[in-house]
Write a protein that holds these residues in place. Structure first.
Motif, mmCIF file in Angstrom:
data_model
loop_
_atom_site.group_PDB
_atom_site.id
_atom_site.type_symbol
_atom_site.label_atom_id
_atom_site.label_comp_id
_atom_site.label_asym_id
_atom_site.label_seq_id
_atom_site.Cartn_x
_atom_site.Cartn_y
_atom_site.Cartn_z
ATOM 1 N N HIS A 306 -20.659 30.233 4.768
ATOM 2 C CA HIS A 306 -20.486 31.573 4.211
ATOM 3 C C HIS A 306 -19.868 31.533 2.817
ATOM 4 C CE1 HIS A 306 -21.577 33.259 8.065
ATOM 5 N NE2 HIS A 306 -20.685 32.490 8.653
ATOM 6 N N ALA A 307 -19.437 30.380 2.352
ATOM 7 C CA ALA A 307 -18.864 30.255 1.016
ATOM 8 C C ALA A 307 -20.011 30.109 0.025
ATOM 9 C CB ALA A 307 -17.927 29.055 0.948
ATOM 10 N N MET A 308 -20.247 31.148 -0.763
ATOM 11 C CA MET A 308 -21.395 31.171 -1.656
ATOM 12 C C MET A 308 -20.972 31.015 -3.116
ATOM 13 S SD MET A 308 -23.628 31.754 0.744
ATOM 14 C CE MET A 308 -25.156 32.303 -0.014
ATOM 15 N N ASP A 316 -34.062 45.290 -9.277
ATOM 16 C CA ASP A 316 -34.417 45.181 -10.695
ATOM 17 C C ASP A 316 -33.201 45.138 -11.607
ATOM 18 O OD1 ASP A 316 -37.142 45.222 -10.094
ATOM 19 O OD2 ASP A 316 -37.207 47.409 -10.105
ATOM 20 N N GLY A 317 -32.155 44.462 -11.171
ATOM 21 C CA GLY A 317 -30.973 44.285 -12.003
ATOM 22 C C GLY A 317 -29.935 45.372 -11.875
ATOM 23 N N ASP A 318 -30.194 46.376 -11.019
ATOM 24 C CA ASP A 318 -29.177 47.422 -10.828
ATOM 25 C C ASP A 318 -27.930 46.857 -10.164
ATOM 26 O OD1 ASP A 318 -30.811 49.265 -11.968
ATOM 27 O OD2 ASP A 318 -31.542 50.114 -10.093
ATOM 28 N N ASN A 319 -28.110 45.893 -9.275
ATOM 29 C CA ASN A 319 -26.983 45.229 -8.615
ATOM 30 C C ASN A 319 -26.997 43.752 -8.992
ATOM 31 O OD1 ASN A 319 -26.279 47.606 -7.294
ATOM 32 N ND2 ASN A 319 -27.546 47.149 -5.516
ATOM 33 N N GLN A 320 -25.947 43.301 -9.649
ATOM 34 C CA GLN A 320 -25.848 41.906 -10.068
ATOM 35 C C GLN A 320 -24.547 41.312 -9.553
ATOM 36 O OE1 GLN A 320 -26.168 41.895 -14.329
ATOM 37 N NE2 GLN A 320 -28.308 42.533 -14.330
ATOM 38 N N PHE A 321 -24.627 40.074 -9.093
ATOM 39 C CA PHE A 321 -23.456 39.437 -8.508
ATOM 40 C C PHE A 321 -23.310 38.011 -9.035
ATOM 41 C CE2 PHE A 321 -25.248 42.450 -5.541
ATOM 42 C CZ PHE A 321 -24.158 43.215 -5.155
ATOM 43 N N LEU A 322 -22.073 37.643 -9.359
ATOM 44 C CA LEU A 322 -21.752 36.257 -9.695
ATOM 45 C C LEU A 322 -20.647 35.805 -8.742
ATOM 46 C CD1 LEU A 322 -21.944 33.726 -11.491
ATOM 47 C CD2 LEU A 322 -20.134 34.729 -12.908
ATOM 48 N N GLU A 323 -20.994 34.918 -7.828
ATOM 49 C CA GLU A 323 -20.017 34.382 -6.874
ATOM 50 C C GLU A 323 -19.462 33.080 -7.435
ATOM 51 O OE1 GLU A 323 -18.664 35.319 -4.133
ATOM 52 O OE2 GLU A 323 -19.790 37.129 -3.606
ATOM 53 N N ARG A 328 -11.768 22.401 -5.528
ATOM 54 C CA ARG A 328 -10.455 21.983 -5.038
ATOM 55 C C ARG A 328 -10.001 20.645 -5.627
ATOM 56 N NH1 ARG A 328 -8.202 24.531 -1.059
ATOM 57 N NH2 ARG A 328 -10.167 25.243 -0.209
ATOM 58 N N THR A 329 -10.940 19.813 -6.037
ATOM 59 C CA THR A 329 -10.555 18.491 -6.519
ATOM 60 C C THR A 329 -10.018 18.505 -7.942
ATOM 61 O OG1 THR A 329 -12.870 18.125 -7.147
ATOM 62 C CG2 THR A 329 -12.145 17.274 -5.007
ATOM 63 N N ASP A 330 -10.641 19.325 -8.823
ATOM 64 C CA ASP A 330 -10.215 19.296 -10.226
ATOM 65 C C ASP A 330 -9.857 20.671 -10.787
ATOM 66 O OD1 ASP A 330 -12.673 20.501 -10.439
ATOM 67 O OD2 ASP A 330 -13.641 18.851 -11.511
ATOM 68 N N GLY A 331 -9.944 21.723 -9.974
ATOM 69 C CA GLY A 331 -9.550 23.052 -10.435
ATOM 70 C C GLY A 331 -10.547 23.725 -11.352
ATOM 71 N N SER A 332 -11.759 23.178 -11.461
ATOM 72 C CA SER A 332 -12.767 23.779 -12.336
ATOM 73 C C SER A 332 -13.449 24.953 -11.633
ATOM 74 C CB SER A 332 -13.808 22.733 -12.736
ATOM 75 O OG SER A 332 -14.473 22.231 -11.588
ATOM 76 N N LEU A 333 -14.193 25.741 -12.409
ATOM 77 C CA LEU A 333 -14.877 26.913 -11.877
ATOM 78 C C LEU A 333 -16.301 26.550 -11.480
ATOM 79 C CD1 LEU A 333 -14.486 30.070 -11.520
ATOM 80 C CD2 LEU A 333 -15.780 30.278 -13.656
ATOM 81 N N LEU A 334 -16.694 26.959 -10.268
ATOM 82 C CA LEU A 334 -18.067 26.773 -9.807
ATOM 83 C C LEU A 334 -18.769 28.131 -9.784
ATOM 84 C CD1 LEU A 334 -17.426 24.404 -6.756
ATOM 85 C CD2 LEU A 334 -18.055 23.759 -9.095
ATOM 86 N N PRO A 335 -20.048 28.207 -10.196
ATOM 87 C CA PRO A 335 -20.867 27.090 -10.681
ATOM 88 C C PRO A 335 -20.459 26.675 -12.099
ATOM 89 C CG PRO A 335 -22.102 29.141 -10.792
ATOM 90 C CD PRO A 335 -20.820 29.471 -10.088
ATOM 91 N N LYS A 336 -20.526 25.382 -12.345
ATOM 92 C CA LYS A 336 -20.071 24.853 -13.628
ATOM 93 C C LYS A 336 -20.894 25.389 -14.792
ATOM 94 C CE LYS A 336 -18.137 20.553 -11.737
ATOM 95 N NZ LYS A 336 -16.739 20.901 -12.051
ATOM 96 N N GLU A 337 -22.156 25.821 -14.507
ATOM 97 C CA GLU A 337 -23.013 26.324 -15.579
ATOM 98 C C GLU A 337 -22.503 27.638 -16.169
ATOM 99 O OE1 GLU A 337 -25.425 23.749 -12.869
ATOM 100 O OE2 GLU A 337 -23.932 25.326 -12.646
#
Length: 457
Positions: A306-308, A316-323, A328-337
Motif C-alpha cells: 500500500h506504500a505508493m 484529463d488532469g483535473d485530479n493530479q497526485f504525486l506520492e 530510509r537508508t539515505d533520507g532522499s526523496l522518492l521518486p528520485k526523478e
C-alpha cells in the motif's frame, strides 16, 4: 469526464493484482465455468472454446476488482441494461496488463518474455496466462456513476451500537425513517429543530483569536517538546490540557511552528515546500514534465504493497497526485526523478518540511497517549512509592502484595500522591516509546532498537 448524452462519468482505474487478489478470483471464476461447461459438453469441451473461457475468466475477474475499487470511492459501474456492455472490452479500454506474483506483487515475465501486454487477449495468447495467475492492469473510459447516499448505512457507521439513536428517541426527536403521524408530532419536531439550531456565532477574528475566547487556542511548538516536560519527566499539565481540549472540542490543534517568530526559518521551510509543490504541478500542466516521473506504483523495499510512490493523473488532469516517500537508508526523496522537475532545493524543502511535521505529530501523539494513560490510571500501583517517617516501620523493598500481607497496608488503601506522580512519569515514558517505535517518520531505526524489520536493509 461527464458525457452530455447520458449520466455517466468516464473514469480511468488502475488495479494492483496482489492487492485485489485477482489471481485467486480468476481461478475460482474459471473453475465455476468449467463445471457448467462440463455439463454442457459431456463428451469433452471443444478445443476452440478453451481460450474463450480463459478470456471470460480474466475479463470477469478484472471487472469484479474494478467494481470493488470504484465502490470504495463512492462510484459504481454504469453499464445500463445493454447486455453488449457486459462483453469483454466493451465496459472499458484495457491496457498495460502485467503478470504479478500473488505473494510479493512483483512483476513477472510472460512466456514470450514480455512484462506488459495491451489486452487480455495478448496476455493469454502471447504471455500464456492461466487461471490463478495474478495480474495488474489499467482500464480507461469506464462508464460510472456516483452512488446515491445510503442514509441507513451512514447512520449505522456514525452510531454503530445505536446509543445516539436511543438517546434521541428518549428525547422525543424524530429521526430519519420516522413518519410524522399527527399535527402534535409535527409541532414537536418543529420545536425541536428550532431549539437545537446554533444561536451563538463568532466572527473570523474571534474564532481564531485564542486566549480566553471560545475559539481555537494556538500552542507554541516548543511547548510540545519532550524538553518542556516537568523536571520529573511527566507531561506538563498545562500543555496536556491544551492538547486534549483542542482535540476533543475541535478535532485539531493549531501549532505556531515559529514560536512567535523566534524560529522564522521553520516558516521559510514550510513556505519552500508549498512553493516546490506548486512549481511541480505548474510544470506538469504546462510541459511534458509528467513523462520524467514514474507512474504511481508500489514503492520497492518498504514492506507494504500500500506504500505508493510516483505520479498519477485522472479525469484529463483535473485530479493530479504525486506520492512521495523518504528513503530510509539515505533520507532522499522518492521518486528520485522529482528533483529533475523542482530541483535539489525544492526536494530539500519537501524533505525538511516532512521532518518538521512528523516531529510535531509525534509530540502531539505522545502527549495525547500519556493523557489517556493518566486518565485510565494505567500505571498507577498502590504502594509503588512509600514515604517513610523516621519512626515508622521500614517497608522498603516490599511489593504491594507483600505489604498487604504484612499488615502495613490493607486492600482498601488508596494510591498516594507519589504513586500518581510516578504513574504520570511512566505514562510519558511509555508514550514516548510508542511514538518512537510505531510512528513512521521515515528515519532509519537505531541500532539499539529491538524491532524486527526488513525495510531499508
Amino acid at each position: 469526464m461527464q458525457n452530455s448524452k447520458d449520466d455517466s462519468t468516464y473514469m480511468d482505474v488502475g488495479i494492483n493484482g496482489k492487492t485485489f487478489g485477482i489471481g485467486d478470483l480468476s481461478r475460482r471464476m474459471h473453475e465455476a465455468l468449467m463445471v457448467v461447461a462440463t455439463k454442457q459438453f459431456p463428451s469433452g469441451i471443444p478445443e476452440e472454446l478453451g481460450d474463450v473461457y480463459l478470456l471470460y475468466s480474466m475479463d470477469a475477474s478484472a471487472k469484479e476488482a474494478v467494481k470493488v475499487a470504484m465502490d470504495s470511492n463512492g462510484y459504481a459501474l454504469n453499464l445500463g441494461d445493454d447486455e453488449s456492455m457486459q462483453d469483454e472490452g466493451a465496459w472499458g479500454q484495457i491496457e498495460s496488463v502485467s503478470f504479478v506474483d500473488s505473494e510479493t506483487g512483483d512483476v513477472i515475465k510472460g512466456e514470450d518474455g514480455s512484462t506488459s501486454y495491451e489486452s487480455f487477449t495478448d496476455a493469454i495468447a502471447k504471455g500464456g496466462w492461466e487461471p490463478g495467475d495474478g495480474f495488474s492492469f489499467v482500464v480507461r473510459e469506464i462508464p460510472s456513476r456516483k452512488k446515491a447516499m445510503d442514509l441507513e448505512a451512514l447512520l449505522k457507521a456514525l452510531d454503530p451500537d445505536g446509543t445516539l439513536w436511543d438517546e434521541a428517541k428518549d428525547k422525543g426527536m424524530l429521526l430519519p425513517g420516522d413518519e410524522i403521524g399527527s399535527l402534535k408530532e409535527l409541532a414537536t419536531d418543529c420545536e425541536q429543530r428550532v431549539n437545537s439550531a446554533p444561536r451563538e456565532a463568532n466572527d473570523e477574528f474571534n474564532v481564531y483569536r485564542g486566549g480566553t475566547s471560545m475559539g481555537y487556542n494556538v500552542i507554541q511548538r516548543s511547548s510540545l517538546l519532550k524538553a518542556s516536560r516537568n523536571p520529573d519527566g511527566s507531561e506538563n499539565q498545562k500543555t496536556l490540557l491544551h492538547v486534549m481540549d483542542s482535540l476533543a472540542n475541535h478535532g485539531c490543534i493549531i501549532v505556531d511552528l515559529t514560536d512567535e517568530d523566534k524560529s522564522p526559518e521553520v516558516a521559510e521551510t514550510m513556505s519552500g515546500m508549498w512553493g516546490a509543490t506548486g512549481s511541480f504541478f505548474k510544470q506538469i500542466g504546462e510541459g511534458d514534465a509528467a513523462s520524467t516521473i514514474p507512474a504511481m506504483g508500489p514503492a520497492e523495499g518498504v514492506g507494504s504493497s500500500h506504500a505508493m510512490v510516483g505520479y498519477a493523473s485522472f479525469k484529463d488532469g483535473d485530479n493530479q497526485f504525486l506520492e512521495t516517500r523518504i528513503c530510509r537508508t539515505d533520507g532522499s526523496l522518492l521518486p528520485k526523478e522529482t528533483s529533475s522537475v523542482i530541483g535539489e532545493e525544492g526536494v530539500k524543502s519537501m524533505v525538511d518540511a516532512f521532518n518538521i511535521m512528523s516531529e510535531v505529530g509525534k509530540d502531539i501523539v505522545r502527549i495525547a497517549t500519556a493523557a489517556s494513560s493518566d486518565e485510565a490510571g494505567a500505571f498507577v500501583t498502590v504502594g509503588s512509592v512509600v514515604s517513610q517517617d523516621e519512626d515508622s516501620p521500614s517497608i522498603a523493598g516490599l511489593s504491594f502484595e507483600e505489604a498487604t500481607v504484612s499488615g502495613v497496608m490493607d486492600e482498601d488503601t488508596q494510591p498516594s500522591d507519589d504513586d500518581i506522580a510516578r504513574a504520570s512519569i511512566l505514562a510519558s515514558e511509555a508514550a514516548t516509546l510508542l511514538t518512537e517505535e510505531i510512528m513512521d517518520d521515515g528515519k532509519p531505526l537505531s541500532e539499539s532498537a529491538n524491532i524486527e524489520h526488513d525495510e531499508g536493509q
